[in-house]
Design an enzyme around this catalytic site. Structure first.
Site, PDB file in Angstrom:
ATOM      1  N   HIS A 108       6.877   2.178  13.897  1.00  0.00           N
ATOM      2  CA  HIS A 108       7.689   1.777  15.036  1.00  0.00           C
ATOM      3  C   HIS A 108       9.029   1.080  15.025  1.00  0.00           C
ATOM      4  O   HIS A 108       9.283   0.371  14.145  1.00  0.00           O
ATOM      5  CB  HIS A 108       6.721   0.614  15.616  1.00  0.00           C
ATOM      6  N   ALA A 155      -4.826   2.449  -7.559  1.00  0.00           N
ATOM      7  CA  ALA A 155      -5.490   1.599  -6.824  1.00  0.00           C
ATOM      8  C   ALA A 155      -4.708   0.497  -6.056  1.00  0.00           C
ATOM      9  O   ALA A 155      -3.632   0.031  -6.833  1.00  0.00           O
ATOM     10  CB  ALA A 155      -6.805   0.957  -7.325  1.00  0.00           C
ATOM     11  N   THR A 160       6.248   3.834  -0.862  1.00  0.00           N
ATOM     12  CA  THR A 160       7.276   3.883   0.021  1.00  0.00           C
ATOM     13  C   THR A 160       8.431   4.997  -0.278  1.00  0.00           C
ATOM     14  O   THR A 160       9.233   5.411   0.335  1.00  0.00           O
ATOM     15  CB  THR A 160       8.125   2.586   0.058  1.00  0.00           C
ATOM     16  N   LYS A 161       8.173   5.726  -1.546  1.00  0.00           N
ATOM     17  CA  LYS A 161       9.290   6.539  -2.137  1.00  0.00           C
ATOM     18  C   LYS A 161       8.738   7.666  -2.655  1.00  0.00           C
ATOM     19  O   LYS A 161       7.505   7.689  -3.099  1.00  0.00           O
ATOM     20  CB  LYS A 161      10.267   6.083  -3.105  1.00  0.00           C
TER      21      LYS A 161
END
Ligand SMILES: CC(C)(COP(=O)(O)OP(=O)(O)OC[C@H]1O[C@@H](n2cnc3c(N)ncnc32)[C@H](O)[C@@H]1OP(=O)(O)O)[C@@H](O)C(=O)NCCC(=O)NCCS
Length: 189
Positions: A108, A155, A160-161
């Site tokens: 968002h 786990a 994020t990359k």
């Protein structure tokens, strides 16, 4: 409403209370298994295409949400997984996913402080999980990320990359802890 008769020739096996939403946008391969209470949704646009021998276990949500999703042959998805494809999601063949995994191809927008975040729209980017990868329990994969071929996501990781091919990532944010070295033929940590 999903029409069982329409698909029976494809050897599709369904658990209890499986729901198919907007199924004209869902293309199923043969030998599909979907476990109890899972929802496959083609609402919001985009197609959901499933290869052969795909297993989606119980209590999963697999939804196009306006993007295209492709799940390749022999992919296994554990219980309680959520995959939403606003920015497109491709999961190549032979990917193994444990339970409670989130694959979320949108964010968002939040920068306009005069509006609630829910009114600011979304940015969506494609997620690609390359063939043979293994995603560990409770991992989250965020938009724009590619997971490399035969790579491992530990786990509880939040990815994020991009993850290179043949590597192991762990942690929040996920980072490489082990990688295959083609020169020596060993895994190097
Ligand atoms: C990632 C994993 C595969 C281990 O990979 P590995 O390359 O053998 O890594 P190691 O065990 O050598 O650990 C390397 C380092 O990462 C850490 N580590 C391993 N797994 C981790 C995890 N999930 N989260 C955070 N750190 C982790 C280890 O403590 C070690 O840290 P150190 O070097 O500071 O001691 C494993 O720990 C894991 O998370 N497996 C997922 C299990 C699962 O989901 N099973 C479901 C069945 S489908």
């Amino acid at each position: 409403m999903f029409n069982k008769l329409k698909y029976f020739h494809k050897h599709i096996k369904l658990g209890k209370n499986v729901k198919f939403e907007n199924d004209k946008h869902i293309i199923m391969g043969t030998n599909l298994f979907v476990g109890d209470f899972s929802v496959l949704s083609g609402f919001g646009g985009g197609n959901l295409e499933l290869g052969k021998n795909v297993r989606i276990h119980s209590f999963c949500k697999v939804a196009t949400c306006g993007g295209n999703m492709f799940i390749g042959d022999n992919v296994q998805i554990g219980d309680h997984c959520t995959i939403t494809a606003q920015g497109d999601v491709t999961i190549e063949s032979d990917v193994l996913m444990a339970d409670k995994i989130n694959i979320i191809a949108n964010q968002h927008s939040f920068h306009d402080i005069t509006k609630p975040i829910m009114d600011q729209g979304c940015t969506s980017k494609k997620i690609l999980i390359k063939k043979g990868a293994w995603i560990g329990i409770n991992a989250t994969i965020l938009s724009g990320v590619t997971i490399g071929q035969n790579s491992v996501v530990g786990a509880n990781a939040v990815v994020t990359k991009d993850v290179p091919d043949f590597s192991v990532v762990v942690g929040v944010p996920a980072h490489v802890v082990n990688k295959y070295d083609f020169q020596s033929g060993n895994w190097i940590s």
